[in-house]
Design a protein around this motif. Sequence first.
Motif: not given
Length: 503
Positions: A425-434, A441-448
């Motif tokens: 669940l990346r922000l618009p200015w972030e690059r996609p993660a492989p 921090a990105r895993v926490r963003r989708g933990f809900r």
Amino acid sequence: MIFGFLRQNLKTKAVAVAFSIAWRDGGVEPGPGDGRALDRLADFRRELYGCFTARADVLFELADAVLCAEGPVRTLVGLSLAPEHQRGHGALYDAVNAGRIQIGRLRRAVAGLPLPRAADGRLILAVDVSNWLRPGAVTSPGRLFCHVYGRGKGQAQMIPGWPYSVIAALEPGRTSWTAVLDAIRLGPDDDETAVTAAQVRDVITRLIAAGHWHEGDPPILVIFDAGYDVTRLSFLLGDLPAELLGRLRSDRVMQLPAPPRRPGTMGRPRKHGGELALADPATWPVPQITTSTATTRYGMAIAAAWDRVHPRLTHRSAWLDHSGDLPVIEGTLIRLQVDHLPGDRDPKPVWLWFSRTRAAPGEVDRLWQAFLRRFDLEHTFRLFKQVLGWTAPKLRDPAAADRWTWLIITCHTQLRLARPLADDLRLPWERPAPPGRLTPARVRRGFRNIRATVTHPASAPKPGKPGPGRPPGSKNRRPTPRYDVGKTTRRELTLKAQRERPG
């Protein structure tokens, strides 16, 4: 400076860019785990709830609030506004200050989870200290002077706080993930080396009991940065299936192995050979091993190794109470030198000491590469403080600080278990993660979203009303005691001082 000398109390200074070193043909960490990730997460959440023996529902919801809150955790009371926390802010503070956690059971639960391993199947552990600064908490006991590195040369400070010794399992390759296994708060009466040795021993014992190490497996590698007495730790932990690798200060003077005894020589056999001063190249003999490795950012990395190098021990400080002859603790001394650093800075060498002798050339390369992975632990400390809010609460009681620390560790453990389940669940200015490279921090963003698919052992809140509190106009007639900062136990450093002690 990455490859420069760090004083004993400046060991965290080198973490800025050392983690970015890579070598050609070096792999990254393995991809996501198997399909049992959701079951492991659910089982751990049930075991976590069982470890809470008082205020269990509030503590469990508090952990979920840390994992599901929008953005970084800035205040403790702000977590009561998260939808996952269904109780009031008074219950939140009551859980942190008066809750109870079975720490021993929780340690065993964390040790029983899958752990990352190196390419050869070896477990690699890193040990370091992170400080919870409490400069204005004069009513909080157990504070020590913690070193804080400031911007600019000579801007280091000693600030009161609670230092925590943390042990984590490292992953191979460049990553911001670690598996935190244990944390202990260092107190004013503690001998840091003795406490660290006992902590490492307990962690390795739990890992063996959990089946992570069996007879015939490679020894567990434990890595220390500058500031630890790695030779004494090697002596204290010599009966464990573990090998120690630590960084040495560049002003150390080590001893070479004693020469063979000549036939007919009278007197006591020699225990030491010549001196090897790390800062004086004239005292360096020809190394037994020399390797070179091409790195992607720092040019050629040259490692030189000397076998059977040891310190000269005396009956002082930590060895004051040692009975009998002092041991000769031999190991492998490694010197790492690179061509250049980013920004045209002049690199200084890194000196490492390995607790085993007769290391092969390939093992020397694996050792210094494994040492660079130790700096991944700094990513975990930054996540704890800047995202999960480990040091955000202004707690008075050290026991409450320990309780909150373990709650943060369980949150990080749940993020690690949810790693294969999270979407980017990346922000618009972030690059996609492989694939497989999501940061914590990105895993926490989708933990809900993940939380909605796992078990919730906490029960629903019951209606209640706040207590009456202190009557209006009454005064506090029992002021809180104030505590000094620093060590409270004085240890003798020499035999003369010990003999002159009264009594």
